[in-house]
Motif scaffolding. Sequence first.
Motif, PDB file in Angstrom:
ATOM      1  N   UNK A 259     -12.136 -47.453 -32.126  1.00 37.35           N
ATOM      2  CA  UNK A 259     -12.013 -46.336 -31.196  1.00 37.35           C
ATOM      3  C   UNK A 259     -12.067 -44.948 -31.830  1.00 37.35           C
ATOM      4  N   UNK A 260     -11.946 -44.840 -33.128  1.00 41.11           N
ATOM      5  CA  UNK A 260     -11.966 -43.535 -33.774  1.00 41.11           C
ATOM      6  C   UNK A 260     -13.211 -43.314 -34.632  1.00 41.11           C
ATOM      7  N   UNK A 261     -14.207 -44.206 -34.532  1.00 37.95           N
ATOM      8  CA  UNK A 261     -15.355 -44.155 -35.437  1.00 37.95           C
ATOM      9  C   UNK A 261     -16.643 -43.743 -34.726  1.00 37.95           C
ATOM     10  N   UNK A 262     -17.359 -42.817 -35.383  1.00 34.29           N
ATOM     11  CA  UNK A 262     -18.725 -42.452 -35.012  1.00 34.29           C
ATOM     12  C   UNK A 262     -19.632 -42.853 -36.167  1.00 34.29           C
ATOM     13  N   UNK A 263     -20.861 -43.214 -35.849  1.00 38.85           N
ATOM     14  CA  UNK A 263     -21.897 -43.468 -36.844  1.00 38.85           C
ATOM     15  C   UNK A 263     -23.030 -42.478 -36.594  1.00 38.85           C
ATOM     16  N   UNK A 264     -23.478 -41.822 -37.637  1.00 37.81           N
ATOM     17  CA  UNK A 264     -24.601 -40.901 -37.547  1.00 37.81           C
ATOM     18  C   UNK A 264     -25.775 -41.581 -38.234  1.00 37.81           C
ATOM     19  N   UNK A 265     -26.893 -41.683 -37.530  1.00 40.89           N
ATOM     20  CA  UNK A 265     -28.106 -42.303 -38.063  1.00 40.89           C
ATOM     21  C   UNK A 265     -29.139 -41.205 -38.226  1.00 40.89           C
ATOM     22  N   UNK A 266     -29.634 -41.016 -39.451  1.00 43.95           N
ATOM     23  CA  UNK A 266     -30.575 -39.936 -39.731  1.00 43.95           C
ATOM     24  C   UNK A 266     -31.818 -40.466 -40.424  1.00 43.95           C
ATOM     25  N   UNK A 267     -32.969 -39.883 -40.091  1.00 43.84           N
ATOM     26  CA  UNK A 267     -34.209 -40.148 -40.810  1.00 43.84           C
ATOM     27  C   UNK A 267     -34.894 -38.818 -41.045  1.00 43.84           C
ATOM     28  N   UNK A 268     -35.241 -38.569 -42.299  1.00 42.01           N
ATOM     29  CA  UNK A 268     -35.844 -37.311 -42.741  1.00 42.01           C
ATOM     30  C   UNK A 268     -37.147 -37.590 -43.464  1.00 42.01           C
ATOM     31  N   UNK A 269     -38.021 -36.615 -43.451  1.00 38.82           N
ATOM     32  CA  UNK A 269     -39.285 -36.740 -44.200  1.00 38.82           C
ATOM     33  C   UNK A 269     -39.018 -36.901 -45.689  1.00 38.82           C
TER      34      UNK A 269
ATOM     35  N   UNK B  36     -11.567 -30.268 -38.965  1.00 41.35           N
ATOM     36  CA  UNK B  36     -10.178 -30.599 -38.600  1.00 41.35           C
ATOM     37  C   UNK B  36     -10.038 -31.898 -37.798  1.00 41.35           C
ATOM     38  N   UNK B  37     -11.139 -32.387 -37.244  1.00 45.72           N
ATOM     39  CA  UNK B  37     -11.097 -33.606 -36.425  1.00 45.72           C
ATOM     40  C   UNK B  37     -11.374 -34.870 -37.232  1.00 45.72           C
ATOM     41  N   UNK B  38     -11.835 -34.700 -38.470  1.00 47.49           N
ATOM     42  CA  UNK B  38     -12.299 -35.832 -39.289  1.00 47.49           C
ATOM     43  C   UNK B  38     -11.204 -36.295 -40.249  1.00 47.49           C
ATOM     44  N   UNK B  39     -10.883 -37.583 -40.168  1.00 44.95           N
ATOM     45  CA  UNK B  39      -9.904 -38.191 -41.073  1.00 44.95           C
ATOM     46  C   UNK B  39     -10.586 -38.799 -42.296  1.00 44.95           C
ATOM     47  N   UNK B  40     -11.872 -39.172 -42.167  1.00 40.44           N
ATOM     48  CA  UNK B  40     -12.580 -39.784 -43.280  1.00 40.44           C
ATOM     49  C   UNK B  40     -14.078 -39.815 -43.041  1.00 40.44           C
ATOM     50  N   UNK B  41     -14.829 -39.868 -44.143  1.00 40.07           N
ATOM     51  CA  UNK B  41     -16.294 -39.905 -44.106  1.00 40.07           C
ATOM     52  C   UNK B  41     -16.759 -40.953 -45.108  1.00 40.07           C
ATOM     53  N   UNK B  42     -17.711 -41.787 -44.669  1.00 42.20           N
ATOM     54  CA  UNK B  42     -18.301 -42.779 -45.569  1.00 42.20           C
ATOM     55  C   UNK B  42     -19.819 -42.717 -45.417  1.00 42.20           C
ATOM     56  N   UNK B  43     -20.503 -41.926 -46.265  1.00 42.78           N
ATOM     57  CA  UNK B  43     -21.962 -41.857 -46.176  1.00 42.78           C
ATOM     58  C   UNK B  43     -22.623 -43.027 -46.896  1.00 42.78           C
ATOM     59  N   UNK B  44     -23.759 -43.455 -46.366  1.00 45.79           N
ATOM     60  CA  UNK B  44     -24.556 -44.514 -46.983  1.00 45.79           C
ATOM     61  C   UNK B  44     -25.990 -44.010 -47.058  1.00 45.79           C
ATOM     62  N   UNK B  45     -26.498 -43.818 -48.272  1.00 53.46           N
ATOM     63  CA  UNK B  45     -27.884 -43.386 -48.457  1.00 53.46           C
ATOM     64  C   UNK B  45     -28.779 -44.614 -48.474  1.00 53.46           C
TER      65      UNK B  45
ATOM     66  N   UNK C  74     -20.590 -42.763 -41.567  1.00 58.15           N
ATOM     67  CA  UNK C  74     -19.464 -43.162 -40.736  1.00 58.15           C
ATOM     68  C   UNK C  74     -18.461 -42.014 -40.758  1.00 58.15           C
ATOM     69  N   UNK C  75     -18.165 -41.484 -39.577  1.00 57.82           N
ATOM     70  CA  UNK C  75     -17.140 -40.459 -39.445  1.00 57.82           C
ATOM     71  C   UNK C  75     -15.945 -41.089 -38.749  1.00 57.82           C
ATOM     72  N   UNK C  76     -14.811 -40.978 -39.378  1.00 51.96           N
ATOM     73  CA  UNK C  76     -13.585 -41.515 -38.805  1.00 51.96           C
ATOM     74  C   UNK C  76     -12.778 -40.324 -38.292  1.00 51.96           C
ATOM     75  N   UNK C  77     -12.613 -40.267 -36.989  1.00 49.73           N
ATOM     76  CA  UNK C  77     -11.864 -39.174 -36.366  1.00 49.73           C
ATOM     77  C   UNK C  77     -10.364 -39.444 -36.458  1.00 49.73           C
ATOM     78  N   UNK C  78      -9.609 -38.363 -36.424  1.00 44.96           N
ATOM     79  CA  UNK C  78      -8.167 -38.539 -36.277  1.00 44.96           C
ATOM     80  C   UNK C  78      -7.925 -39.248 -34.941  1.00 44.96           C
ATOM     81  N   UNK C  79      -6.881 -40.057 -34.837  1.00 41.21           N
ATOM     82  CA  UNK C  79      -6.641 -40.820 -33.608  1.00 41.21           C
ATOM     83  C   UNK C  79      -6.736 -39.947 -32.346  1.00 41.21           C
ATOM     84  N   UNK C  80      -7.519 -40.435 -31.397  1.00 38.43           N
ATOM     85  CA  UNK C  80      -7.679 -39.753 -30.127  1.00 38.43           C
ATOM     86  C   UNK C  80      -8.642 -38.577 -30.127  1.00 38.43           C
ATOM     87  N   UNK C  81      -9.289 -38.295 -31.251  1.00 36.26           N
ATOM     88  CA  UNK C  81     -10.158 -37.122 -31.371  1.00 36.26           C
ATOM     89  C   UNK C  81     -11.650 -37.470 -31.412  1.00 36.26           C
TER      90      UNK C  81
END
Length: 100
Positions: free
Chosen positions: A49-59, A82-91, A9-16
């Motif tokens: 509105x400020x959140x992206x989720x990155x979904x990854x699968x690796x060998x 500079x655009x990221x206000x917070x990161x929450x990784x989940x393995x 979970x990437x939390x962008x600064x507001x509006x970014x």
Amino acid sequence: MSKYSMLGQLIAHPGKRDELAGLMLESAETLQGMEGCIFYIINESVDEPDVLWITELWETEEAHAASLKNEGVLAVIQRCRPLIAGVKPVKLRPLGGKGM
């Protein structure tokens, strides 16, 4: 199953968020053809509105770690910081399912 998966979970600064998403999509292009990467998907939250989720699968977890040493990936990370206000990784440890 020995695959390695992450949700980030990437939390962008507001509006970014859109700017951050564009840069993250560049990193997805960098991963095209990268050894060990099965999929890498950028998702935007419908409800936050400020959140992206990155979904990854690796060998393997090692393949993921190696990707973080790639010059192209490192360059995108530096541009995103500079655009990221917070990161929450989940393995995760995938068990199976469609697309595996």
